[in-house]
Design a protein around this motif. Structure first.
Motif, PDB file in Angstrom:
ATOM      1  N   CYS A  51       0.627  -1.058   0.026  1.00  0.00           N
ATOM      2  CA  CYS A  51       0.036  -0.045   0.168  1.00  0.00           C
ATOM      3  C   CYS A  51       0.752   1.127  -0.012  1.00  0.00           C
ATOM      4  O   CYS A  51       1.980   0.857   0.570  1.00  0.00           O
ATOM      5  CB  CYS A  51      -1.229   0.159   1.240  1.00  0.00           C
ATOM      6  SG  CYS A  51      -1.882  -1.767   1.543  1.00  0.00           S
ATOM      7  N   PRO A  52       0.229   2.477  -0.807  1.00  0.00           N
ATOM      8  CA  PRO A  52       1.035   3.953   0.163  1.00  0.00           C
ATOM      9  C   PRO A  52       0.930   4.252   1.261  1.00  0.00           C
ATOM     10  O   PRO A  52       0.689   3.383   2.324  1.00  0.00           O
ATOM     11  CB  PRO A  52       0.713   4.516  -0.984  1.00  0.00           C
ATOM     12  CG  PRO A  52      -1.194   4.184  -0.833  1.00  0.00           C
ATOM     13  CD  PRO A  52      -0.887   2.346  -1.095  1.00  0.00           C
ATOM     14  N   SER A  53       1.911   4.783   1.147  1.00  0.00           N
ATOM     15  CA  SER A  53       2.217   5.156   2.762  1.00  0.00           C
ATOM     16  C   SER A  53       2.932   6.467   3.479  1.00  0.00           C
ATOM     17  O   SER A  53       2.986   7.516   2.412  1.00  0.00           O
ATOM     18  CB  SER A  53       3.960   4.733   3.868  1.00  0.00           C
ATOM     19  OG  SER A  53       3.863   5.159   5.249  1.00  0.00           O
ATOM     20  N   ASP A  54       2.025   7.371   3.742  1.00  0.00           N
ATOM     21  CA  ASP A  54       2.228   8.988   4.044  1.00  0.00           C
ATOM     22  C   ASP A  54       4.039   8.762   5.533  1.00  0.00           C
ATOM     23  O   ASP A  54       4.150  10.110   5.868  1.00  0.00           O
ATOM     24  CB  ASP A  54       0.650   9.578   4.150  1.00  0.00           C
ATOM     25  CG  ASP A  54       0.649   9.521   6.001  1.00  0.00           C
ATOM     26  OD1 ASP A  54       1.191   8.159   6.105  1.00  0.00           O
ATOM     27  OD2 ASP A  54      -1.216   9.864   6.020  1.00  0.00           O
ATOM     28  N   GLN A  55       4.221   8.115   5.866  1.00  0.00           N
ATOM     29  CA  GLN A  55       5.085   8.150   7.132  1.00  0.00           C
ATOM     30  C   GLN A  55       6.250   7.257   6.141  1.00  0.00           C
ATOM     31  O   GLN A  55       7.731   7.370   6.708  1.00  0.00           O
ATOM     32  CB  GLN A  55       4.612   6.964   8.215  1.00  0.00           C
ATOM     33  CG  GLN A  55       3.359   7.714   9.220  1.00  0.00           C
ATOM     34  CD  GLN A  55       2.950   6.661   9.583  1.00  0.00           C
ATOM     35  OE1 GLN A  55       3.817   6.315  10.912  1.00  0.00           O
ATOM     36  NE2 GLN A  55       1.021   7.175  10.214  1.00  0.00           N
ATOM     37  N   ASP A  57       8.248   4.607   2.838  1.00  0.00           N
ATOM     38  CA  ASP A  57       8.001   4.717   1.266  1.00  0.00           C
ATOM     39  C   ASP A  57       6.949   3.576   0.713  1.00  0.00           C
ATOM     40  O   ASP A  57       6.249   4.302  -0.073  1.00  0.00           O
ATOM     41  CB  ASP A  57       9.531   3.914   0.771  1.00  0.00           C
ATOM     42  CG  ASP A  57      10.903   4.514   1.160  1.00  0.00           C
ATOM     43  OD1 ASP A  57      10.882   5.382   0.788  1.00  0.00           O
ATOM     44  OD2 ASP A  57      12.140   3.979   1.380  1.00  0.00           O
ATOM     45  N   LYS A  59       3.484   1.077   2.453  1.00  0.00           N
ATOM     46  CA  LYS A  59       3.363   0.501   3.750  1.00  0.00           C
ATOM     47  C   LYS A  59       2.757  -1.609   3.617  1.00  0.00           C
ATOM     48  O   LYS A  59       2.541  -0.947   2.118  1.00  0.00           O
ATOM     49  CB  LYS A  59       1.394   0.491   3.549  1.00  0.00           C
ATOM     50  CG  LYS A  59       0.794   0.214   5.229  1.00  0.00           C
ATOM     51  CD  LYS A  59      -0.298   1.612   4.937  1.00  0.00           C
ATOM     52  CE  LYS A  59      -0.750   1.074   6.943  1.00  0.00           C
ATOM     53  NZ  LYS A  59      -2.005   2.569   7.094  1.00  0.00           N
ATOM     54  N   GLU A  98       6.252   0.475   6.146  1.00  0.00           N
ATOM     55  CA  GLU A  98       5.401   1.120   7.333  1.00  0.00           C
ATOM     56  C   GLU A  98       4.399  -0.397   7.606  1.00  0.00           C
ATOM     57  O   GLU A  98       3.773  -1.095   6.630  1.00  0.00           O
ATOM     58  CB  GLU A  98       3.987   2.308   6.940  1.00  0.00           C
ATOM     59  CG  GLU A  98       3.359   2.542   8.461  1.00  0.00           C
ATOM     60  CD  GLU A  98       2.107   3.120   8.364  1.00  0.00           C
ATOM     61  OE1 GLU A  98       1.385   3.518   8.626  1.00  0.00           O
ATOM     62  OE2 GLU A  98       2.185   4.262   7.085  1.00  0.00           O
TER      63      GLU A  98
END
Length: 266
Positions: A51-55, A57, A59, A98
């Motif tokens: 998945c994409p992560s905002d914390q 690279d 998730k 993440e």
């Protein structure tokens, strides 16, 4: 809707991987149960979503074969590193991932063909390490509890091949000391730097390997002075190299293998 997936394994611990940047999935709990069945589905220990992560690279979300969501899986994280690099989603050889148990750092080891041969994962600092009394009616009277972001119970035995995991595993997974259930590792020490381990995983049952379980085993072996701070953990599906380093972090190194790509309709 047709979904593309990749089947991968780390030391025999096999999962179905889906890139949700391309294929969003709304019901991973149900799909993990359906797809994990070996006779009527794809067959696996569970479902892993990239998945994409905002914390970080990327998730990782991971669902066991029974649909429950796990906090972390060392074998799956290594496979994600291989997938991300070889599918061209990143050119980094140090990747931040993440997870529900925090951000893990994956260091990719490349071969001369520029493919990922193995991965070292900084698994973080083990916590809540202590001896527990299990009471009567279990295969052992005591064990070592270790948290690797998910709960583990390590039991040292004399003859590991005589352990019937399918008989003793369920009761230990649901032991009253662990209200959220627990992963159970059965361990026979071979030398002061090598142990044999078999695992009953929370939510999946018998698996060929468990990365966090290998880390918990190494910690418990060192904690009880059975091994040093570096050890080889030999599992049914392969061997992982574990170091409990001077910074107190656990570094896990092992293989990641792609089995095949496929498509399935949902």
């Amino acid at each position: 809707m047709e979904i593309e997936f990749t089947k991968m394994h780390g030391a025999g611990n096999d999962y179905i991987y889906v890139n949700t940047l391309r294929y969003p999935i709304d019901n991973p709990e149900e799909l993990s149960v359906e797809w994990s069945r070996y006779h009527t589905g794809i067959g696996s220990d569970g479902l892993v979503l990239i998945c994409p992560s905002d914390q970080a690279d990327f998730k990782m979300r991971i669902f066991n074969a029974d649909g429950s969501e796990a906090r972390m899986c060392g074998n799956a994280s290594r496979c994600i590193g291989k997938y991300l690099y070889e599918e061209g989603l990143t050119n980094k050889t140090d990747i931040q991932l993440e997870t529900l148990s925090g951000i893990k750092i994956l260091h990719l080891h490349l071969n001369d063909k520029n493919t990922v041969e193995s991965v070292t994962v900084d698994m973080g600092i083990p916590t809540d390490i202590h001896e527990v009394a299990l009471g009567e009616g279990y295969i052992a009277s005591k064990g070592i509890a270790v948290s690797m972001g998910n709960p583990h119970l390590v039991l040292f035995v004399d003859e590991i091949n005589k352990i019937k995991l399918e008989e003793v595993g369920p009761a230990l997974e649901h032991h009253p000391l662990f209200p959220d259930r627990v992963n159970v590792e059965f361990v026979q020490v071979l030398t002061d730097s090598k142990v044999r381990m078999r695992v009953w995983e929370r939510g999946s049952g018998i698996t060929q390997a468990c990365g966090t379980g290998a880390c918990a085993t190494a910690v418990a072996s060192a904690f009880t002075d059975r091994c040093g701070r570096k050890s080889s953990i030999v599992m049914d599906g392969g061997t992982l190299e574990i170091e409990w380093a001077g910074d107190n972090h656990i570094y896990m190194t092992g293989p990641a293998t792609k089995v095949f790509d496929g498509k399935i309709e949902i």
